[in-house]
Scaffold this motif. Sequence first.
Motif, PDB file in Angstrom:
ATOM      1  N   LYS A   1       0.828  -1.205   0.000  1.00  0.00           N
ATOM      2  CA  LYS A   1       0.000   0.000   0.000  1.00  0.00           C
ATOM      3  C   LYS A   1       0.865   1.259   0.000  1.00  0.00           C
ATOM      4  CE  LYS A   1      -4.184   1.896   2.069  1.00  0.00           C
ATOM      5  NZ  LYS A   1      -5.253   1.725   3.077  1.00  0.00           N
ATOM      6  N   ILE A   2       1.971   1.237   0.742  1.00  0.00           N
ATOM      7  CA  ILE A   2       2.878   2.387   0.760  1.00  0.00           C
ATOM      8  C   ILE A   2       3.496   2.586  -0.613  1.00  0.00           C
ATOM      9  CG2 ILE A   2       5.049   3.278   1.698  1.00  0.00           C
ATOM     10  CD1 ILE A   2       4.332   1.880   4.346  1.00  0.00           C
ATOM     11  N   VAL A   3       3.919   1.491  -1.237  1.00  0.00           N
ATOM     12  CA  VAL A   3       4.540   1.564  -2.566  1.00  0.00           C
ATOM     13  C   VAL A   3       3.558   2.144  -3.582  1.00  0.00           C
ATOM     14  CG1 VAL A   3       5.361   0.156  -4.487  1.00  0.00           C
ATOM     15  CG2 VAL A   3       6.250  -0.236  -2.199  1.00  0.00           C
ATOM     16  N   VAL A   4       2.317   1.677  -3.554  1.00  0.00           N
ATOM     17  CA  VAL A   4       1.297   2.181  -4.477  1.00  0.00           C
ATOM     18  C   VAL A   4       1.029   3.658  -4.228  1.00  0.00           C
ATOM     19  CG1 VAL A   4      -1.137   2.009  -5.129  1.00  0.00           C
ATOM     20  CG2 VAL A   4       0.218  -0.063  -4.829  1.00  0.00           C
ATOM     21  N   LEU A   5       1.066   4.051  -2.959  1.00  0.00           N
ATOM     22  CA  LEU A   5       0.833   5.437  -2.588  1.00  0.00           C
ATOM     23  C   LEU A   5       1.861   6.359  -3.238  1.00  0.00           C
ATOM     24  CD1 LEU A   5      -1.105   7.059  -0.717  1.00  0.00           C
ATOM     25  CD2 LEU A   5       0.626   6.868   1.058  1.00  0.00           C
ATOM     26  N   TYR A   6       3.076   5.855  -3.444  1.00  0.00           N
ATOM     27  CA  TYR A   6       4.143   6.649  -4.048  1.00  0.00           C
ATOM     28  C   TYR A   6       4.430   6.210  -5.481  1.00  0.00           C
ATOM     29  CZ  TYR A   6       4.847   8.501   0.597  1.00  0.00           C
ATOM     30  OH  TYR A   6       4.653   9.132   1.801  1.00  0.00           O
ATOM     31  N   GLU A   7       3.410   5.674  -6.154  1.00  0.00           N
ATOM     32  CA  GLU A   7       3.463   5.349  -7.585  1.00  0.00           C
ATOM     33  C   GLU A   7       4.643   4.452  -7.935  1.00  0.00           C
ATOM     34  OE1 GLU A   7       2.653   8.782 -10.175  1.00  0.00           O
ATOM     35  OE2 GLU A   7       2.417   9.942  -8.318  1.00  0.00           O
ATOM     36  N   GLY A   8       4.962   3.513  -7.042  1.00  0.00           N
ATOM     37  CA  GLY A   8       6.074   2.604  -7.286  1.00  0.00           C
ATOM     38  C   GLY A   8       5.621   1.170  -7.450  1.00  0.00           C
ATOM     39  N   GLU A   9       6.572   0.265  -7.338  1.00  0.00           N
ATOM     40  CA  GLU A   9       6.288  -1.161  -7.469  1.00  0.00           C
ATOM     41  C   GLU A   9       7.078  -1.931  -6.415  1.00  0.00           C
ATOM     42  OE1 GLU A   9       7.183  -2.520 -11.369  1.00  0.00           O
ATOM     43  OE2 GLU A   9       5.701  -1.237 -12.370  1.00  0.00           O
ATOM     44  N   VAL A  10       6.597  -3.120  -6.098  1.00  0.00           N
ATOM     45  CA  VAL A  10       7.326  -4.023  -5.207  1.00  0.00           C
ATOM     46  C   VAL A  10       7.184  -5.428  -5.770  1.00  0.00           C
ATOM     47  CG1 VAL A  10       5.309  -4.228  -3.685  1.00  0.00           C
ATOM     48  CG2 VAL A  10       7.572  -4.886  -2.848  1.00  0.00           C
ATOM     49  N   TRP A  11       8.275  -6.156  -5.805  1.00  0.00           N
ATOM     50  CA  TRP A  11       8.262  -7.537  -6.275  1.00  0.00           C
ATOM     51  C   TRP A  11       9.399  -8.291  -5.602  1.00  0.00           C
ATOM     52  CZ3 TRP A  11      10.276  -3.441  -8.833  1.00  0.00           C
ATOM     53  CH2 TRP A  11      11.556  -3.566  -9.356  1.00  0.00           C
ATOM     54  N   LEU A  12       9.448  -9.594  -5.819  1.00  0.00           N
ATOM     55  CA  LEU A  12      10.476 -10.385  -5.143  1.00  0.00           C
ATOM     56  C   LEU A  12      11.010 -11.474  -6.051  1.00  0.00           C
ATOM     57  CD1 LEU A  12       9.328 -13.456  -4.061  1.00  0.00           C
ATOM     58  CD2 LEU A  12       7.755 -11.921  -2.908  1.00  0.00           C
ATOM     59  N   THR A  13      12.198 -11.924  -5.730  1.00  0.00           N
ATOM     60  CA  THR A  13      12.777 -13.137  -6.306  1.00  0.00           C
ATOM     61  C   THR A  13      13.209 -14.010  -5.135  1.00  0.00           C
ATOM     62  OG1 THR A  13      14.983 -12.136  -6.455  1.00  0.00           O
ATOM     63  CG2 THR A  13      13.564 -11.967  -8.401  1.00  0.00           C
ATOM     64  N   SER A  14      12.966 -15.299  -5.237  1.00  0.00           N
ATOM     65  CA  SER A  14      13.266 -16.166  -4.103  1.00  0.00           C
ATOM     66  C   SER A  14      13.527 -17.598  -4.557  1.00  0.00           C
ATOM     67  CB  SER A  14      12.101 -16.146  -3.100  1.00  0.00           C
ATOM     68  OG  SER A  14      12.413 -16.900  -1.947  1.00  0.00           O
ATOM     69  N   THR A  15      14.427 -18.230  -3.847  1.00  0.00           N
ATOM     70  CA  THR A  15      14.723 -19.649  -4.060  1.00  0.00           C
ATOM     71  C   THR A  15      14.710 -20.331  -2.704  1.00  0.00           C
ATOM     72  OG1 THR A  15      16.116 -19.109  -5.959  1.00  0.00           O
ATOM     73  CG2 THR A  15      16.357 -21.317  -5.005  1.00  0.00           C
ATOM     74  N   GLU A  16      14.003 -21.437  -2.608  1.00  0.00           N
ATOM     75  CA  GLU A  16      13.920 -22.151  -1.336  1.00  0.00           C
ATOM     76  C   GLU A  16      15.309 -22.541  -0.825  1.00  0.00           C
ATOM     77  OE1 GLU A  16      10.431 -24.814  -0.385  1.00  0.00           O
ATOM     78  OE2 GLU A  16      10.393 -24.909  -2.582  1.00  0.00           O
ATOM     79  N   ASN A  17      15.501 -22.312   0.477  1.00  0.00           N
ATOM     80  CA  ASN A  17      16.743 -22.654   1.189  1.00  0.00           C
ATOM     81  C   ASN A  17      17.940 -21.831   0.729  1.00  0.00           C
ATOM     82  OD1 ASN A  17      15.397 -24.753   2.641  1.00  0.00           O
ATOM     83  ND2 ASN A  17      15.623 -26.076   0.846  1.00  0.00           N
ATOM     84  N   GLU A  18      17.702 -20.774  -0.067  1.00  0.00           N
ATOM     85  CA  GLU A  18      18.807 -19.901  -0.484  1.00  0.00           C
ATOM     86  C   GLU A  18      18.565 -18.450  -0.098  1.00  0.00           C
ATOM     87  OE1 GLU A  18      19.913 -20.292  -4.543  1.00  0.00           O
ATOM     88  OE2 GLU A  18      20.018 -22.495  -4.486  1.00  0.00           O
ATOM     89  N   GLY A  19      17.315 -18.037  -0.058  1.00  0.00           N
ATOM     90  CA  GLY A  19      17.033 -16.664   0.359  1.00  0.00           C
ATOM     91  C   GLY A  19      16.044 -15.954  -0.539  1.00  0.00           C
ATOM     92  N   THR A  20      15.773 -14.695  -0.173  1.00  0.00           N
ATOM     93  CA  THR A  20      14.766 -13.886  -0.857  1.00  0.00           C
ATOM     94  C   THR A  20      15.263 -12.458  -1.000  1.00  0.00           C
ATOM     95  OG1 THR A  20      12.991 -15.226   0.108  1.00  0.00           O
ATOM     96  CG2 THR A  20      12.365 -13.063  -0.764  1.00  0.00           C
ATOM     97  N   THR A  21      14.901 -11.837  -2.101  1.00  0.00           N
ATOM     98  CA  THR A  21      15.184 -10.416  -2.303  1.00  0.00           C
ATOM     99  C   THR A  21      13.894  -9.692  -2.649  1.00  0.00           C
ATOM    100  OG1 THR A  21      17.437 -10.820  -3.105  1.00  0.00           O
ATOM    101  CG2 THR A  21      16.450  -8.695  -3.650  1.00  0.00           C
ATOM    102  N   PHE A  22      13.579  -8.658  -1.879  1.00  0.00           N
ATOM    103  CA  PHE A  22      12.453  -7.785  -2.179  1.00  0.00           C
ATOM    104  C   PHE A  22      12.989  -6.523  -2.861  1.00  0.00           C
ATOM    105  CE2 PHE A  22      10.542 -10.408   1.096  1.00  0.00           C
ATOM    106  CZ  PHE A  22       9.236 -10.547   0.663  1.00  0.00           C
TER     107      PHE A  22
END
Length: 354
Positions: free
Chosen positions: A325-346
């Motif tokens: 909701k904060i990201v949308v409020l500032y006309e941006g985007e949020v997404w992620l990439t993730s691999t099990e047992n290796e980690g996640t990046t937002f």
Amino acid sequence: MHSLIKRQLKKHLSDELQNNKEIANFLDAVDKSYENYDEKLSMMHRASTISSKELYEANQRLKEEADQQKNILNSLMEAIHSLTENLNEEQLFDHEKLNEFNAAYLAENISNLASKVSDMTAEKDKLLVSLEVQNQSLNNYAQMVSHDLKSPIRNINALMNWIMEDEKEKFSTNSKENCTLISQNLEKMDKLITGILNHATLGQTEELKVSFDLTETLKEIENTIFVPEHIVFEYADNLPNMYFERDRLEQLFMNLFTNAVTATEHVEKGIISIGYEHDEVYWKFSVTDNGKGIAKKHQDGLFQMFKKLETDNNATGIGLAIVKKIVVLYEGEVWLTSTENEGTTFYITLKKNS
């Protein structure tokens, strides 16, 4: 008179007539009639040339105006067809008239469509006013309910703790465990209510922009939340000084940091890295952890309210919804990439001048 013509005339005249004074006067009159003939002919030729040029230029202008009128007509036709489709109206134009410039016919249809658009705009304005009133009522209701719910929940939790302290010697092991579970669930309910209230009221109040050092701000957030000793935060060297709504940015990173800590609790050495990419239009950040990762089947809808990982029983499912909701409020985007047992990046983008 041309010399050849004059000579031909004299050939057919007798000597007597050639010396006749009246004949001489006649020939002089004929000769004078030919004076300036070449000049007049040249003038007529020039006049004819000029007239032809003017006619050509006039024809070119007429052709250009006709093409312009045709383009205007085609544009109006396309606009009306688009309006009829968006308004779910039946076809207004006869296909046989598409190539005819019928101004009255066109104006009538434009007037009809303009009237429909005006009615729709008025209806939309009414709906927006009604929606604003409803949103305000919902926000007031959310705050009232949150206050009314949180107060007894905290009272119950305090009473449970007092009972545990006073009667712990009398309780069996199972009873003590059950009391502990009650306290944990009450705390979870308190967090859930707080999260719902934060999500409902987000963006309702104007916040002043201030200048601040992002690295210092993020370190303050790190010190605010519980971070086990085996987890470390790493901050990029190029994190900027920002001019932004600080409280909302803190709220965004607070939720991302909490998620990252939860994801790395089981790792021998948890690492949470905050990155930054320079851009003229957007603030671009990333939060990376080397934790358990998120399975592909759990990634869809992860930013929706109450969506949480099946294995995470302590989560409320609101944190990432607030981030979204904060990201949308500032006309941006949020997404992620993730691999099990290796980690996640937002990945997060926020428009600088929104």
